[in-house]
Design an enzyme around this catalytic site. Structure first.
Site, mmCIF file in Angstrom:
data_model
loop_
_atom_site.group_PDB
_atom_site.id
_atom_site.type_symbol
_atom_site.label_atom_id
_atom_site.label_comp_id
_atom_site.label_asym_id
_atom_site.label_seq_id
_atom_site.Cartn_x
_atom_site.Cartn_y
_atom_site.Cartn_z
ATOM 1 N N ASP A 51 -13.910 -17.063 -20.562
ATOM 2 C CA ASP A 51 -14.699 -16.488 -21.828
ATOM 3 C C ASP A 51 -14.084 -15.000 -22.167
ATOM 4 O O ASP A 51 -14.077 -14.227 -21.283
ATOM 5 C CB ASP A 51 -16.027 -16.193 -21.427
ATOM 6 C CG ASP A 51 -16.788 -15.967 -22.850
ATOM 7 O OD1 ASP A 51 -16.219 -16.093 -23.882
ATOM 8 O OD2 ASP A 51 -17.761 -15.019 -22.703
ATOM 9 N N ASP B 225 -14.181 -12.018 -24.905
ATOM 10 C CA ASP B 225 -14.782 -11.430 -25.789
ATOM 11 C C ASP B 225 -14.219 -10.117 -26.065
ATOM 12 O O ASP B 225 -13.697 -9.453 -25.320
ATOM 13 C CB ASP B 225 -16.262 -11.396 -25.460
ATOM 14 C CG ASP B 225 -16.991 -12.671 -25.304
ATOM 15 O OD1 ASP B 225 -16.527 -13.542 -25.701
ATOM 16 O OD2 ASP B 225 -18.068 -12.614 -24.746
ATOM 17 N N ARG C 170 -18.246 -21.968 -18.326
ATOM 18 C CA ARG C 170 -16.871 -22.068 -18.962
ATOM 19 C C ARG C 170 -15.658 -21.645 -17.869
ATOM 20 O O ARG C 170 -16.144 -20.722 -16.983
ATOM 21 C CB ARG C 170 -16.923 -21.231 -20.163
ATOM 22 C CG ARG C 170 -17.245 -19.799 -20.287
ATOM 23 C CD ARG C 170 -18.804 -19.408 -20.179
ATOM 24 N NE ARG C 170 -19.403 -19.923 -21.076
ATOM 25 C CZ ARG C 170 -19.490 -19.356 -22.406
ATOM 26 N NH1 ARG C 170 -18.784 -18.093 -22.504
ATOM 27 N NH2 ARG C 170 -20.365 -19.862 -23.336
ATOM 28 N N ARG D 49 -10.591 -24.257 -21.499
ATOM 29 C CA ARG D 49 -11.986 -24.237 -22.085
ATOM 30 C C ARG D 49 -11.826 -25.270 -23.254
ATOM 31 O O ARG D 49 -11.195 -25.220 -24.255
ATOM 32 C CB ARG D 49 -12.168 -22.901 -22.564
ATOM 33 C CG ARG D 49 -13.690 -22.914 -23.341
ATOM 34 C CD ARG D 49 -14.083 -21.391 -23.280
ATOM 35 N NE ARG D 49 -15.320 -21.394 -24.053
ATOM 36 C CZ ARG D 49 -16.049 -20.483 -24.379
ATOM 37 N NH1 ARG D 49 -15.621 -18.906 -24.023
ATOM 38 N NH2 ARG D 49 -17.305 -20.395 -25.041
HETATM 39 P P1 ADP Z 1 -20.494 -15.800 -25.711
HETATM 40 O O1 ADP Z 1 -19.119 -15.248 -25.753
HETATM 41 O O2 ADP Z 1 -21.565 -14.945 -26.646
HETATM 42 O O3 ADP Z 1 -20.688 -16.392 -24.512
HETATM 43 P P2 ADP Z 1 -18.989 -17.939 -27.076
HETATM 44 O O4 ADP Z 1 -17.622 -17.333 -26.327
HETATM 45 O O5 ADP Z 1 -19.270 -19.304 -26.779
HETATM 46 O O6 ADP Z 1 -19.973 -17.001 -26.444
HETATM 47 O O7 ADP Z 1 -18.635 -17.420 -28.531
HETATM 48 C C1 ADP Z 1 -18.883 -17.983 -29.626
HETATM 49 C C2 ADP Z 1 -18.275 -17.398 -30.966
HETATM 50 O O8 ADP Z 1 -18.585 -15.994 -31.001
HETATM 51 C C3 ADP Z 1 -16.937 -17.475 -30.791
HETATM 52 O O9 ADP Z 1 -16.215 -18.629 -31.438
HETATM 53 C C4 ADP Z 1 -16.519 -16.098 -32.019
HETATM 54 O O10 ADP Z 1 -16.272 -16.626 -33.231
HETATM 55 C C5 ADP Z 1 -17.864 -15.579 -31.935
HETATM 56 N N1 ADP Z 1 -17.630 -14.058 -31.836
HETATM 57 C C6 ADP Z 1 -18.345 -13.286 -32.642
HETATM 58 N N2 ADP Z 1 -18.125 -12.015 -32.170
HETATM 59 C C7 ADP Z 1 -17.209 -11.946 -31.329
HETATM 60 C C8 ADP Z 1 -16.513 -10.972 -30.541
HETATM 61 N N3 ADP Z 1 -16.573 -9.760 -30.745
HETATM 62 N N4 ADP Z 1 -15.702 -11.538 -29.515
HETATM 63 C C9 ADP Z 1 -15.547 -12.792 -29.273
HETATM 64 N N5 ADP Z 1 -16.185 -14.003 -29.995
HETATM 65 C C10 ADP Z 1 -16.904 -13.357 -30.914
HETATM 66 MG MG MG Z 2 -17.132 -15.453 -25.660
#
Ligand code: ADP
Ligand code: MG
Length: 172
Positions: A102, A104, A99, A89
Site C-alpha cells: 500500500d 499512500d 494487501r 496488489r
Molecule cells: P488506504 O490507503 O486508505 O488503506 P486504499 O489503498 O485502498 O486505502 O486507497 C483507496 C483509494 O484512496 C485509492 O484508490 C486512491 O484513489 C484514494 N486516495 C485518496 N487520497 C489518497 C492519497 N493521498 N494517497 C493515496 N491514495 C489516495
Molecule cells: Mg492506499
C-alpha cells in the site's frame, strides 16, 4: 535533474506475502522509475496492528519516506498505483483488508488537494498512529499544511495506540 521538484512524504504498508521484502521492492521501484528522487529519507520499519476494525488479518509492516518528485500529485498517484499492481496488489476485495503493498501520498509539499480520487494531506493521516509514527521519525517538527497542527501532537493525542506499535530491527 528536473528543474522543478517538490518534497513529498509517502506512507508504505504491507501485510501479505513477505511485507519487509515488499516494502524494499517498492522503494527500489520508486528509485528505479525516478518517481522519487534524492535526497531521500527513510524511516524505520514498524509492526502495527490492523486498523479500521478489520482485526482478523496479519499485522502490517509500515514505514514512511520523504523525497523529491518532478511529478504532479495525480501523476504520482498513478505511478504509485502502477507499482502496487506490479508488486501483486489486486483490486481490494474489502476495504482496509490484507494487501501485499500500500503506497499512500501523505503530503505533497504544502499543497492541499481535494479531488474524488486524491486527497492531500492523506485523509486519515491524523487518526493513524502507523502513519504518523514513521512520519514524525523522519521529520519531528512537521505540521499539517491545512491546520498548522504538528503531527507529533496528533500522534500524542492518539494515546495508547502508539504503545501497540513495535519498532523492528530490520531496515528498509
Ligand atoms: P488506504 O490507503 O486508505 O488503506 P486504499 O489503498 O485502498 O486505502 O486507497 C483507496 C483509494 O484512496 C485509492 O484508490 C486512491 O484513489 C484514494 N486516495 C485518496 N487520497 C489518497 C492519497 N493521498 N494517497 C493515496 N491514495 C489516495
Ligand atoms: Mg492506499
Amino acid at each position: 535533474v528536473p528543474d522543478r521538484t517538490e518534497k513529498v512524504y509517502l506512507g508504505l504498508g504491507a501485510n501479505a506475502g513477505d511485507p519487509v521484502e515488499q516494502l524494499r521492492k517498492a522503494v527500489a521501484e520508486l528509485r528505479a522509475r525516478r518517481i522519487i528522487l534524492e535526497p531521500i529519507a527513510l524511516s524505520s520499519l514498524y509492526r502495527t496492528p490492523p486498523w479500521g476494525g478489520i482485526g482478523d488479518q496479519p499485522w502490517f509492516v509500515n514505514a514512511a519516506l520523504s523525497g523529491a518528485t518532478a511529478l504532479s500529485p495525480q501523476e504520482l498517484l498513478a505511478a504509485l498505483k502502477q507499482i502496487e499492481g506490479d508488486l501483486g496488489r489486486k483490486p481490494a476485495p474489502r476495504r482496509w483488508g490484507p494487501r501485499p503493498i500500500d503506497l499512500d501520498i501523505l503530503l505533497f509539499g504544502q499543497r492541499i488537494v481535494r479531488t474524488p480520487n486524491l486527497t492531500i494531506p492523506h485523509p486519515h493521516i491524523t487518526e493513524r498512529a502507523f502513519a504518523l509514527l514513521p512520519l514524525v521519525e523522519i521529520e519531528p517538527l512537521l505540521a499539517d499544511p491545512a491546520t498548522g497542527r504538528r503531527y507529533a501532537d496528533c500522534l500524542a493525542a492518539l494515546g495508547d495506540e502508539i504503545a501497540r506499535i513495535e519498532k523492528m530491527k530490520d531496515e528498509l
